[in-house]
Design a protein around this motif. Structure first.
Motif, PDB file in Angstrom:
ATOM      1  N   THR A 184       0.939  -1.792  -0.153  1.00 30.93           N
ATOM      2  CA  THR A 184       0.164   0.169  -0.124  1.00 30.93           C
ATOM      3  C   THR A 184       0.574   1.229   0.143  1.00 30.93           C
ATOM      4  OG1 THR A 184      -2.079  -0.735   1.450  1.00 30.93           O
ATOM      5  CG2 THR A 184      -1.436   1.412   1.023  1.00 30.93           C
ATOM      6  N   ALA A 185       1.657   1.581   1.538  1.00 28.94           N
ATOM      7  CA  ALA A 185       3.194   2.517   0.637  1.00 28.94           C
ATOM      8  C   ALA A 185       3.589   2.888  -0.169  1.00 28.94           C
ATOM      9  CB  ALA A 185       3.738   1.769   1.691  1.00 28.94           C
ATOM     10  N   VAL A 186       4.144   1.392  -1.164  1.00 29.33           N
ATOM     11  CA  VAL A 186       4.517   1.272  -2.598  1.00 29.33           C
ATOM     12  C   VAL A 186       4.040   2.030  -3.047  1.00 29.33           C
ATOM     13  CG1 VAL A 186       5.599  -0.056  -4.038  1.00 29.33           C
ATOM     14  CG2 VAL A 186       5.985  -0.354  -1.989  1.00 29.33           C
ATOM     15  N   GLY A 187       2.215   2.265  -3.230  1.00 26.16           N
ATOM     16  CA  GLY A 187       1.263   2.040  -4.087  1.00 26.16           C
ATOM     17  C   GLY A 187       1.182   3.760  -3.933  1.00 26.16           C
ATOM     18  N   GLN A 188       1.509   4.359  -2.640  1.00 29.09           N
ATOM     19  CA  GLN A 188       1.461   5.689  -2.553  1.00 29.09           C
ATOM     20  C   GLN A 188       2.679   6.648  -3.193  1.00 29.09           C
ATOM     21  OE1 GLN A 188       0.244   5.629   1.790  1.00 29.09           O
ATOM     22  NE2 GLN A 188      -1.685   5.632   1.751  1.00 29.09           N
ATOM     23  N   ARG A 271      10.058  18.449  -3.851  1.00 25.34           N
ATOM     24  CA  ARG A 271      10.965  16.797  -3.842  1.00 25.34           C
ATOM     25  C   ARG A 271       9.917  16.509  -2.532  1.00 25.34           C
ATOM     26  NH1 ARG A 271      16.774  18.168  -2.060  1.00 25.34           N
ATOM     27  NH2 ARG A 271      17.189  17.967  -3.626  1.00 25.34           N
ATOM     28  N   MET A 272      10.150  14.990  -2.578  1.00 23.95           N
ATOM     29  CA  MET A 272       8.777  14.493  -1.572  1.00 23.95           C
ATOM     30  C   MET A 272       9.551  13.531  -0.472  1.00 23.95           C
ATOM     31  SD  MET A 272       6.020  13.633  -4.791  1.00 23.95           S
ATOM     32  CE  MET A 272       7.244  12.736  -5.921  1.00 23.95           C
ATOM     33  N   TYR A 273       9.144  13.856   0.665  1.00 23.01           N
ATOM     34  CA  TYR A 273       9.445  12.776   2.026  1.00 23.01           C
ATOM     35  C   TYR A 273       9.151  12.124   1.993  1.00 23.01           C
ATOM     36  CZ  TYR A 273      13.336  16.699   1.888  1.00 23.01           C
ATOM     37  OH  TYR A 273      13.855  17.701   1.024  1.00 23.01           O
ATOM     38  N   PHE A 274       8.774  10.534   2.414  1.00 26.75           N
ATOM     39  CA  PHE A 274       8.270   9.821   2.571  1.00 26.75           C
ATOM     40  C   PHE A 274       8.501   9.124   4.288  1.00 26.75           C
ATOM     41  CE2 PHE A 274       7.568  10.445  -1.659  1.00 26.75           C
ATOM     42  CZ  PHE A 274       5.636  10.398  -1.834  1.00 26.75           C
ATOM     43  N   PRO A 275       8.961   9.504   5.378  1.00 26.85           N
ATOM     44  CA  PRO A 275       9.199   8.489   6.124  1.00 26.85           C
ATOM     45  C   PRO A 275       8.665   7.138   6.414  1.00 26.85           C
ATOM     46  CG  PRO A 275       8.421  10.804   7.627  1.00 26.85           C
ATOM     47  CD  PRO A 275       7.696  10.215   5.858  1.00 26.85           C
ATOM     48  N   TYR A 276       9.611   6.608   6.887  1.00 27.40           N
ATOM     49  CA  TYR A 276       9.001   5.264   6.987  1.00 27.40           C
ATOM     50  C   TYR A 276       8.077   5.113   8.071  1.00 27.40           C
ATOM     51  CZ  TYR A 276       8.449  -0.229   6.945  1.00 27.40           C
ATOM     52  OH  TYR A 276       8.424  -1.786   7.159  1.00 27.40           O
ATOM     53  N   ALA A 277       8.507   5.211   9.162  1.00 27.97           N
ATOM     54  CA  ALA A 277       6.665   5.154  10.189  1.00 27.97           C
ATOM     55  C   ALA A 277       5.984   5.718  10.328  1.00 27.97           C
ATOM     56  CB  ALA A 277       7.716   6.085  11.389  1.00 27.97           C
ATOM     57  N   VAL A 278       6.466   7.535   9.895  1.00 26.23           N
ATOM     58  CA  VAL A 278       4.822   8.659   9.438  1.00 26.23           C
ATOM     59  C   VAL A 278       3.731   7.326   8.517  1.00 26.23           C
ATOM     60  CG1 VAL A 278       3.879  10.294   8.696  1.00 26.23           C
ATOM     61  CG2 VAL A 278       5.775  10.308  10.121  1.00 26.23           C
ATOM     62  N   THR A 279       4.582   6.692   7.580  1.00 22.41           N
ATOM     63  CA  THR A 279       3.742   6.639   5.353  1.00 22.41           C
ATOM     64  C   THR A 279       3.109   5.346   6.623  1.00 22.41           C
ATOM     65  OG1 THR A 279       5.450   7.424   4.834  1.00 22.41           O
ATOM     66  CG2 THR A 279       4.279   6.004   4.036  1.00 22.41           C
ATOM     67  N   HIS A 280       3.554   4.617   7.378  1.00 22.16           N
ATOM     68  CA  HIS A 280       3.278   3.187   7.183  1.00 22.16           C
ATOM     69  C   HIS A 280       1.479   3.003   8.764  1.00 22.16           C
ATOM     70  CE1 HIS A 280       6.575   1.498   5.130  1.00 22.16           C
ATOM     71  NE2 HIS A 280       5.649   0.420   4.793  1.00 22.16           N
ATOM     72  N   ARG A 281       1.891   4.750   9.247  1.00 24.56           N
ATOM     73  CA  ARG A 281       1.051   4.635  10.603  1.00 24.56           C
ATOM     74  C   ARG A 281      -0.485   4.513   9.585  1.00 24.56           C
ATOM     75  NH1 ARG A 281       1.463  10.217  14.007  1.00 24.56           N
ATOM     76  NH2 ARG A 281       3.458   8.838  14.418  1.00 24.56           N
ATOM     77  N   ASN A 282      -1.410   3.425  10.674  1.00 22.30           N
ATOM     78  CA  ASN A 282      -2.088   3.206  10.797  1.00 22.30           C
ATOM     79  C   ASN A 282      -2.603   2.295   9.362  1.00 22.30           C
ATOM     80  OD1 ASN A 282      -3.324   3.568  13.008  1.00 22.30           O
ATOM     81  ND2 ASN A 282      -3.295   6.349  12.047  1.00 22.30           N
ATOM     82  N   LEU A 283      -1.525   2.033   7.926  1.00 27.65           N
ATOM     83  CA  LEU A 283      -1.670   0.767   7.409  1.00 27.65           C
ATOM     84  C   LEU A 283      -1.963  -0.199   8.295  1.00 27.65           C
ATOM     85  CD1 LEU A 283       0.419   1.706   4.294  1.00 27.65           C
ATOM     86  CD2 LEU A 283      -1.618   2.675   4.912  1.00 27.65           C
ATOM     87  N   ARG A 284      -2.277  -1.414   7.393  1.00 24.00           N
ATOM     88  CA  ARG A 284      -2.557  -2.530   7.957  1.00 24.00           C
ATOM     89  C   ARG A 284      -1.169  -3.027   7.565  1.00 24.00           C
ATOM     90  NH1 ARG A 284      -8.486  -5.128   6.731  1.00 24.00           N
ATOM     91  NH2 ARG A 284      -9.743  -3.222   8.576  1.00 24.00           N
ATOM     92  N   ILE A 285      -0.246  -3.975   7.874  1.00 22.09           N
ATOM     93  CA  ILE A 285       1.202  -3.858   7.219  1.00 22.09           C
ATOM     94  C   ILE A 285       0.627  -5.885   7.802  1.00 22.09           C
ATOM     95  CG2 ILE A 285       3.529  -4.554   8.387  1.00 22.09           C
ATOM     96  CD1 ILE A 285       3.135  -1.791   9.186  1.00 22.09           C
ATOM     97  N   PRO A 286       0.963  -6.801   6.144  1.00 26.57           N
ATOM     98  CA  PRO A 286       0.840  -8.055   6.863  1.00 26.57           C
ATOM     99  C   PRO A 286       1.897  -8.928   7.577  1.00 26.57           C
ATOM    100  CG  PRO A 286       1.356  -7.505   4.021  1.00 26.57           C
ATOM    101  CD  PRO A 286       1.722  -6.409   4.923  1.00 26.57           C
ATOM    102  N   THR A 287       1.340  -9.899   7.982  1.00 23.09           N
ATOM    103  CA  THR A 287       2.849  -9.822   9.323  1.00 23.09           C
ATOM    104  C   THR A 287       2.961 -11.640   8.437  1.00 23.09           C
ATOM    105  OG1 THR A 287       0.441 -11.506   9.943  1.00 23.09           O
ATOM    106  CG2 THR A 287       1.379  -8.741  11.736  1.00 23.09           C
TER     107      THR A 287
END
Length: 287
Positions: A184-188, A271-287
């Motif tokens: 999902t984050a990659v797509g964004q 220029r765009m910035y995508f911090p890992y923690a913020v970008t993944h906040r509230n995303l469903r992350i597969p386990t």
């Protein structure tokens, strides 16, 4: 009430049983990427307005100044806070923002004062003589030159025509995936890059060069065209109203945590910035 747990405890202690009459939300329910935060409050106000409900929001922004970060996230957030005076105004909702002088630099507090027309003081609510309207505030913000990208970047691809954009998207997708961003984050990241590259072709001048690299658990995407045409300061802060409205930079500002622009030497850079923690906040992350 969108406040930290410490602030909530203080307010509940002062109000006692009356605190149960307030609606409480954790800061993580609203504060994510700067654009997401702005839009989340906007959706909340739209929903309440549609129900003909009158609400008052008290919010404690969950942003900090990190001198080691490659981008000033707090300053970017204040730009959005300036625009709330215009975009949220139609919903006639009172919003009180809680900023702590002991947590933020005096320079940031000065900027925060400029974007609030009124201030709560020992005398009550008073007009702020230093208030700067949103358009003037954004236009008055200096656009310092951006630091040059590293000599060698993970992605370096040049787009000369619309047919080349697909290759750019694919390269950015492979790179973001290799940086362990979830699908999902990659797509964004890809969608934001696509919008900015397309804007460079449409409104700037090809070739459009896209470079991408990582720094401190943050993905950085730099898109540069040869048009040398300055991007108006307010572009991307107002949500599109009708399909004909340009939505490219609005979408990019939503998906990136921070987006900055600079025009100089015949080039326009986004220029765009995508911090890992913020970008993944509230995303469903597969386990």
């Amino acid at each position: 009430m969108v406040v930290s747990t410490d602030t909530e405890a203080i307010i509940r202690d002062r109000l006692g049983p009356d605190a149960h009459d307030l609606q409480w939300a954790p800061v993580t329910a609203f504060y994510e990427r700067t654009g997401f935060t702005y839009s989340r409050f906007l959706r909340f106000l739209r929903e309440r307005h549609a129900r003909q409900e009158v609400v008052r929001i008290i919010a404690e922004p969950d942003v900090v100044t990190d001198p080691d970060s490659p981008v000033d996230r707090a300053a970017a957030y204040v730009n959005y806070e300036a625009m709330t005076n215009e975009v949220y105004a139609r919903y006639r909702c009172a919003i009180t923002c809680m900023w702590h002088g002991h947590r933020h630099s005096p320079e940031l507090i000065d900027q925060i004062r400029k974007v609030h027309p009124r201030e709560l003081s020992d005398l009550g609510v008073v007009d702020n003589p230093g208030y700067v309207p949103p358009g003037d505030y954004l236009s008055g913000r200096a656009q310092p030159p951006l630091a040059e990208p590293p000599p060698v970047t993970d992605v370096d691809i040049t787009v000369r025509r619309a047919e080349d954009v697909a290759s750019c998207r694919a390269a950015v997708a492979r790179w973001a995936t290799a940086q362990h961003f979830v699908p999902t984050a990659v797509g964004q990241v890809v969608a934001a890059t696509n919008e900015v590259v397309a804007n460079g072709l449409r409104h700037g001048r090809p070739p459009v060069r896209t470079r991408a690299w990582s720094q401190d658990a943050m993905l950085i995407v730099d898109v540069e065209d040869q048009g040398g045409r300055a991007i108006p300061a307010h572009v991307g802060y107002r949500p599109p109203v009708i399909p004909a409205d340009s939505a490219g930079l609005w979408l990019a500002r939503q998906l990136a945590d921070v987006l900055v622009t600079h025009t100089g030497d015949g080039r326009t850079t986004v220029r765009m910035y995508f911090p890992y923690a913020v970008t993944h906040r509230n995303l469903r992350i597969p386990t």
